[in-house]
Motif scaffolding. Structure first.
Motif, PDB file in Angstrom:
ATOM      1  N   MET A  79       2.184   0.449   6.465  1.00 37.82           N
ATOM      2  CA  MET A  79       1.483   1.153   5.400  1.00 37.82           C
ATOM      3  C   MET A  79       1.210   0.193   4.256  1.00 37.82           C
ATOM      4  SD  MET A  79       3.022   4.272   3.108  1.00 37.82           S
ATOM      5  CE  MET A  79       2.511   4.489   1.415  1.00 37.82           C
ATOM      6  N   SER A  80       0.012   0.222   3.745  1.00 37.67           N
ATOM      7  CA  SER A  80      -0.357  -0.621   2.614  1.00 37.67           C
ATOM      8  C   SER A  80       0.048   0.070   1.319  1.00 37.67           C
ATOM      9  CB  SER A  80      -1.868  -0.868   2.611  1.00 37.67           C
ATOM     10  OG  SER A  80      -2.236  -1.587   1.467  1.00 37.67           O
ATOM     11  N   HIS A  81       0.701  -0.681   0.482  1.00 43.46           N
ATOM     12  CA  HIS A  81       1.092  -0.103  -0.804  1.00 43.46           C
ATOM     13  C   HIS A  81       1.167  -1.203  -1.847  1.00 43.46           C
ATOM     14  CE1 HIS A  81       5.194  -1.574  -0.060  1.00 43.46           C
ATOM     15  NE2 HIS A  81       5.084  -1.048   1.142  1.00 43.46           N
ATOM     16  N   THR A  82       1.283  -0.795  -3.095  1.00 39.86           N
ATOM     17  CA  THR A  82       1.338  -1.765  -4.199  1.00 39.86           C
ATOM     18  C   THR A  82       2.575  -1.492  -5.028  1.00 39.86           C
ATOM     19  OG1 THR A  82      -0.091  -0.295  -5.490  1.00 39.86           O
ATOM     20  CG2 THR A  82      -1.140  -2.112  -4.327  1.00 39.86           C
ATOM     21  N   THR A  83       3.728  -1.772  -4.435  1.00 37.24           N
ATOM     22  CA  THR A  83       4.991  -1.536  -5.118  1.00 37.24           C
ATOM     23  C   THR A  83       5.603  -2.859  -5.530  1.00 37.24           C
ATOM     24  OG1 THR A  83       6.222  -1.611  -3.071  1.00 37.24           O
ATOM     25  CG2 THR A  83       5.392   0.526  -3.748  1.00 37.24           C
ATOM     26  N   THR A  84       6.607  -2.773  -6.412  1.00 35.45           N
ATOM     27  CA  THR A  84       7.274  -3.977  -6.892  1.00 35.45           C
ATOM     28  C   THR A  84       8.726  -4.043  -6.466  1.00 35.45           C
ATOM     29  OG1 THR A  84       7.851  -2.875  -8.963  1.00 35.45           O
ATOM     30  CG2 THR A  84       5.794  -4.094  -8.918  1.00 35.45           C
ATOM     31  N   GLY A  85       9.187  -3.057  -5.695  1.00 36.83           N
ATOM     32  CA  GLY A  85      10.593  -3.031  -5.318  1.00 36.83           C
ATOM     33  C   GLY A  85      10.813  -3.487  -3.894  1.00 36.83           C
ATOM     34  N   THR A  86      12.077  -3.454  -3.477  1.00 37.57           N
ATOM     35  CA  THR A  86      12.434  -3.859  -2.128  1.00 37.57           C
ATOM     36  C   THR A  86      13.329  -2.812  -1.504  1.00 37.57           C
ATOM     37  OG1 THR A  86      14.328  -5.077  -2.989  1.00 37.57           O
ATOM     38  CG2 THR A  86      12.292  -6.308  -2.675  1.00 37.57           C
ATOM     39  N   THR A  87      13.456  -2.895  -0.195  1.00 38.98           N
ATOM     40  CA  THR A  87      14.342  -1.998   0.526  1.00 38.98           C
ATOM     41  C   THR A  87      15.776  -2.238   0.081  1.00 38.98           C
ATOM     42  OG1 THR A  87      12.858  -2.014   2.392  1.00 38.98           O
ATOM     43  CG2 THR A  87      15.125  -1.316   2.816  1.00 38.98           C
ATOM     44  N   VAL A  88      16.515  -1.145  -0.131  1.00 34.21           N
ATOM     45  CA  VAL A  88      17.908  -1.247  -0.553  1.00 34.21           C
ATOM     46  C   VAL A  88      18.765  -0.443   0.394  1.00 34.21           C
ATOM     47  CG1 VAL A  88      19.541  -0.872  -2.427  1.00 34.21           C
ATOM     48  CG2 VAL A  88      17.181  -1.441  -2.956  1.00 34.21           C
ATOM     49  N   GLY A  89      19.882  -1.013   0.840  1.00 38.04           N
ATOM     50  CA  GLY A  89      20.816  -0.274   1.680  1.00 38.04           C
ATOM     51  C   GLY A  89      20.613  -0.575   3.148  1.00 38.04           C
ATOM     52  N   THR A  90      21.618  -0.267   3.953  1.00 35.98           N
ATOM     53  CA  THR A  90      21.551  -0.459   5.395  1.00 35.98           C
ATOM     54  C   THR A  90      21.863   0.850   6.080  1.00 35.98           C
ATOM     55  OG1 THR A  90      23.881  -1.112   5.422  1.00 35.98           O
ATOM     56  CG2 THR A  90      22.238  -2.868   5.227  1.00 35.98           C
ATOM     57  N   ALA A 101      -3.850   8.995  -5.467  1.00 37.73           N
ATOM     58  CA  ALA A 101      -5.207   9.281  -5.004  1.00 37.73           C
ATOM     59  C   ALA A 101      -5.430   8.875  -3.554  1.00 37.73           C
ATOM     60  CB  ALA A 101      -6.214   8.578  -5.912  1.00 37.73           C
ATOM     61  N   SER A 102      -4.785   7.799  -3.115  1.00 40.81           N
ATOM     62  CA  SER A 102      -4.968   7.303  -1.745  1.00 40.81           C
ATOM     63  C   SER A 102      -4.179   8.102  -0.712  1.00 40.81           C
ATOM     64  CB  SER A 102      -4.543   5.838  -1.663  1.00 40.81           C
ATOM     65  OG  SER A 102      -3.126   5.719  -1.765  1.00 40.81           O
ATOM     66  N   GLY A 103      -3.252   8.932  -1.179  1.00 38.51           N
ATOM     67  CA  GLY A 103      -2.383   9.665  -0.271  1.00 38.51           C
ATOM     68  C   GLY A 103      -1.094   8.942   0.062  1.00 38.51           C
ATOM     69  N   ALA A 104      -0.929   7.719  -0.458  1.00 39.51           N
ATOM     70  CA  ALA A 104       0.270   6.934  -0.148  1.00 39.51           C
ATOM     71  C   ALA A 104       1.531   7.606  -0.691  1.00 39.51           C
ATOM     72  CB  ALA A 104       0.134   5.522  -0.710  1.00 39.51           C
ATOM     73  N   LEU A 105       1.471   8.167  -1.887  1.00 38.80           N
ATOM     74  CA  LEU A 105       2.656   8.802  -2.466  1.00 38.80           C
ATOM     75  C   LEU A 105       3.092  10.020  -1.660  1.00 38.80           C
ATOM     76  CD1 LEU A 105       2.425   8.747  -6.376  1.00 38.80           C
ATOM     77  CD2 LEU A 105       4.327   7.994  -4.953  1.00 38.80           C
ATOM     78  N   ALA A 106       2.133  10.710  -1.086  1.00 39.98           N
ATOM     79  CA  ALA A 106       2.458  11.911  -0.318  1.00 39.98           C
ATOM     80  C   ALA A 106       3.227  11.587   0.950  1.00 39.98           C
ATOM     81  CB  ALA A 106       1.181  12.680   0.016  1.00 39.98           C
ATOM     82  N   ARG A 107       3.285  10.324   1.335  1.00 43.01           N
ATOM     83  CA  ARG A 107       4.008   9.936   2.546  1.00 43.01           C
ATOM     84  C   ARG A 107       5.450   9.521   2.262  1.00 43.01           C
ATOM     85  NH1 ARG A 107      -1.340   8.262   3.773  1.00 43.01           N
ATOM     86  NH2 ARG A 107      -1.067   6.125   3.032  1.00 43.01           N
TER      87      ARG A 107
END
Length: 258
Positions: free
Chosen positions: A1-12, A69-75
């Motif tokens: 999925m294409s997104h424009t975030t500034t964070g990273t995955t946290v946790g295992t 607007a792109s629908g990315a947040l809804a996912r």
């Protein structure tokens, strides 16, 4: 999925049966905002203590409008609008809240997130399109969010919770002491319009001022003027933070293909 975030995955992942939920952390990330620096600790604690594994993405408010607007947040499986106002983009914060509210995505808003959750509801659901937040638009004629008579920066106070509310079920009590770091709150004269349109103000301070809002009928929609992420030292997540994580995992589990 294409997104424009500034964070990273946290946790295992804690075992094969623990679904990983994707959470959008909406806010303008800063090392100077204590609640922001707490997030990695809380996510690690949720994974290790509770088996609630969250794949966390930071989304600046300046990007949140486009993500909505792109629908990315809804996912995403949850949206948390964090403190740190004035936000770089009020419109972005409101768009993120609107997506969570309309799409049934678990939502938490704390401090500025609480204020903007009320603002989004007033404008979109109550039809009060000209209503404003004094921090963003101090010259506006009609203010929903106004300066508090007494600043709550660094303050702790009692919150009384309504029986039968989501807040009570999450907290397991009708009385709690919480930490604040804010200067703004809702204008009382507009509260009847919010409640008439279905928003429940389920927690109040000892002077009767609203401190918790929730949306009956939504899977999980909770907003607090206090900051549950500041509870303790971060090693034991506040019940509200834990409840958001549990709601996110439940949302992920119910997704097609989960």
């Amino acid at each position: 999925m294409s997104h424009t975030t500034t964070g990273t995955t946290v946790g295992t992942q804690d075992g094969p049966s623990a679904p990983v939920a994707r959470i959008a952390l909406v806010g303008d990330r800063s090392p100077h905002v204590t609640s922001h620096t707490r997030i990695p600790l809380l996510l690690d604690a949720l994974a290790s203590r509770d088996g609630l594994v969250l794949d966390a993405y930071w989304i600046p408010t300046t990007d949140a409008g486009a993500e909505a607007a792109s629908g990315a947040l809804a996912r995403f499986d949850a949206v948390w609008v964090l403190p740190g106002s004035p936000y770089a983009s009020e419109a972005g914060a409101l768009a993120a809240i609107g997506v969570a509210r309309e799409e049934g995505i678990p939502f938490l808003g704390t401090c500025g997130g609480f204020q903007h959750a009320l603002l989004e509801y007033a404008r979109t659901v109550c039809g009060l399109s000209g209503i404003a937040h004094a921090e963003n638009d101090p010259g506006a004629e009609d203010l929903l969010i106004t300066p508090l008579a007494c600043s709550l920066v660094g303050h702790e106070g009692v919150v009384r919770v309504e029986p039968g509310s989501l807040a009570e079920s999450v907290l397991g009590a009708e009385r709690t002491t919480e930490r604040y770091h804010c200067n703004y709150g809702p204008e009382p004269r507009h509260l009847p319009a919010l409640t008439a349109h279905g928003l429940r103000l389920s927690g109040h301070d000892e002077d009767g001022q609203p401190r918790i809002a929730e949306l009956p009928g939504h899977p999980f929609f909770l907003a607090t003027l206090f900051q549950p992420e500041l509870s303790g030292d971060g090693s034991r997540p506040h019940p509200i933070v834990r409840a958001l994580a549990a709601a996110a995992v439940a949302h992920a589990s119910a997704a097609p293909g989960a």
